[in-house]
Write a protein that holds these residues in place. Structure first.
Motif, PDB file in Angstrom:
ATOM      1  N   ASP A  78     -14.343  -3.806 -12.162  1.00 45.49           N
ATOM      2  CA  ASP A  78     -15.139  -4.332 -11.061  1.00 45.49           C
ATOM      3  C   ASP A  78     -15.019  -5.849 -10.936  1.00 45.49           C
ATOM      4  N   SER A  79     -13.941  -6.404 -11.477  1.00 42.62           N
ATOM      5  CA  SER A  79     -13.770  -7.839 -11.281  1.00 42.62           C
ATOM      6  C   SER A  79     -13.496  -8.109  -9.801  1.00 42.62           C
ATOM      7  N   LEU A  81     -11.877  -9.165  -6.743  1.00 46.63           N
ATOM      8  CA  LEU A  81     -10.496  -9.429  -6.335  1.00 46.63           C
ATOM      9  C   LEU A  81     -10.357 -10.723  -5.543  1.00 46.63           C
ATOM     10  N   GLN A  88      -5.027  -9.719  -4.480  1.00 42.83           N
ATOM     11  CA  GLN A  88      -5.613  -9.120  -3.284  1.00 42.83           C
ATOM     12  C   GLN A  88      -4.513  -8.869  -2.252  1.00 42.83           C
ATOM     13  N   LEU A  91      -2.300  -5.974  -3.325  1.00 38.70           N
ATOM     14  CA  LEU A  91      -2.956  -4.679  -3.143  1.00 38.70           C
ATOM     15  C   LEU A  91      -2.990  -4.302  -1.663  1.00 38.70           C
ATOM     16  N   LEU A  92      -3.235  -5.309  -0.843  1.00 33.56           N
ATOM     17  CA  LEU A  92      -3.214  -5.071   0.606  1.00 33.56           C
ATOM     18  C   LEU A  92      -1.835  -4.603   1.048  1.00 33.56           C
ATOM     19  N   HIS A  94       0.346  -3.105  -0.786  1.00 30.56           N
ATOM     20  CA  HIS A  94       0.514  -1.744  -1.296  1.00 30.56           C
ATOM     21  C   HIS A  94      -0.148  -0.740  -0.354  1.00 30.56           C
ATOM     22  N   LYS A  95      -1.332  -1.096   0.096  1.00 28.07           N
ATOM     23  CA  LYS A  95      -2.041  -0.232   1.031  1.00 28.07           C
ATOM     24  C   LYS A  95      -1.247  -0.066   2.320  1.00 28.07           C
TER      25      LYS A  95
END
Lengths: 140, 140
Positions: A78-79, A81, A88, A91-92, A94-95
């Motif tokens: 839960d750190s 991002l 971030q 991950l975006l 990747h999405k």
DNA sequence: TGTTGACTTGAAGTCGACTCCAAGTTGTAT
DNA sequence: ATACAACTTGGAGTCGACTTCAAGTCAACA
């Protein structure tokens, strides 16, 4: 030798849904750090190690490659991002890859539906080549 | 040696978006029949061969494996599938696999969105292991 | 003492779908 | 004659993510 001493590789495997071989393999390729050893050279794992392994298990399910997930392994579950704009961004990205994959699969569905209902398979099958590395997953 | 004599492997490759090596490989594994030869032992291809190759190219884009597509290669592009209930069934099954893949990818998107917006990565990452063989394709 | 059982290691094998290579043949152009 | 291009072959190599194997170590138990 109490229960607080840590986990064997077998126990770690049970808790993380990885196999013992896979854990050793991840250590070999540097995805996991070199594990601490007991006096008998057996690997011993602690809570933090399990957390990283579970994170791997989770990211793997999102179709991320082992290489891609390396930057994320320092994060706790839960750190925040937003404190790591680069992660971030990754991950975006990747999405967005996954979203494109969905769109592409939907096109395939349409082509198949056309064949199933109208009997026609397009001469020029207007779909691109599969990309080299795309996520693959399944509903639980 | 007029233009009606057929196509070289190079010409076939150009027209089907396969490579020459790939065409020979498909012949080797029995996905394509053994090609006719000219006097000099070079392979020669005809319209029907190209049709099959294009069908392969198309089915490949739908994520079908080479093994899975074998039963379909006797069909012409617009032959009526309802005349072949087993093939119709196979194609429907293939479509359903892809639909499941889409659903699964959507779940992954949701997990990532949760992390991106609420900062929370689920402890139990409720996604299944990737399956061994799932389609991968991309928008053109 | 001997035999489990859990662990260790490095290395090799697996999967699908190619891709690349070297050596050889054939036909054509100079 | 000789270079060159297009094709032939069998076989090896590639990719990622493991899995399997053989041989060894070590501690606990009968």
């Amino acid at each position: 030798m109490g229960e607080t001493a840590g986990f064997t590789i077998k126990q770690a495997a049970e808790q993380t849904a990885l196999s013992e071989d896979t854990i050793r393999y991840y250590e070999k390729i540097g995805l996991l750090p070199e594990a601490d050893r007991k006096m008998n050279r057996h690997r011993i794992y602690h809570g933090e190690d399990l957390r990283v392994m579970k994170m791997i298990t989770c990211l793997k399910k999102t179709g991320m490659s082992l290489d891609e997930m390396k930057p994320f392994l320092g994060l706790t579950n839960d750190s925040d991002l937003t404190a790591y704009p680069d992660l971030q961004q990754k991950l975006l990205q990747h999405k967005e890859n996954i979203q494109q994959q969905i769109d592409s699969l939907q096109m395939i569905i349409d082509v198949i539906d056309t064949k199933l209902t109208s009997g026609r398979m397009p001469d020029q099958c207007e779909l691109a080549e599969p990309t080299k590395k795309m996520p693959r997953a399944q509903l639980i």
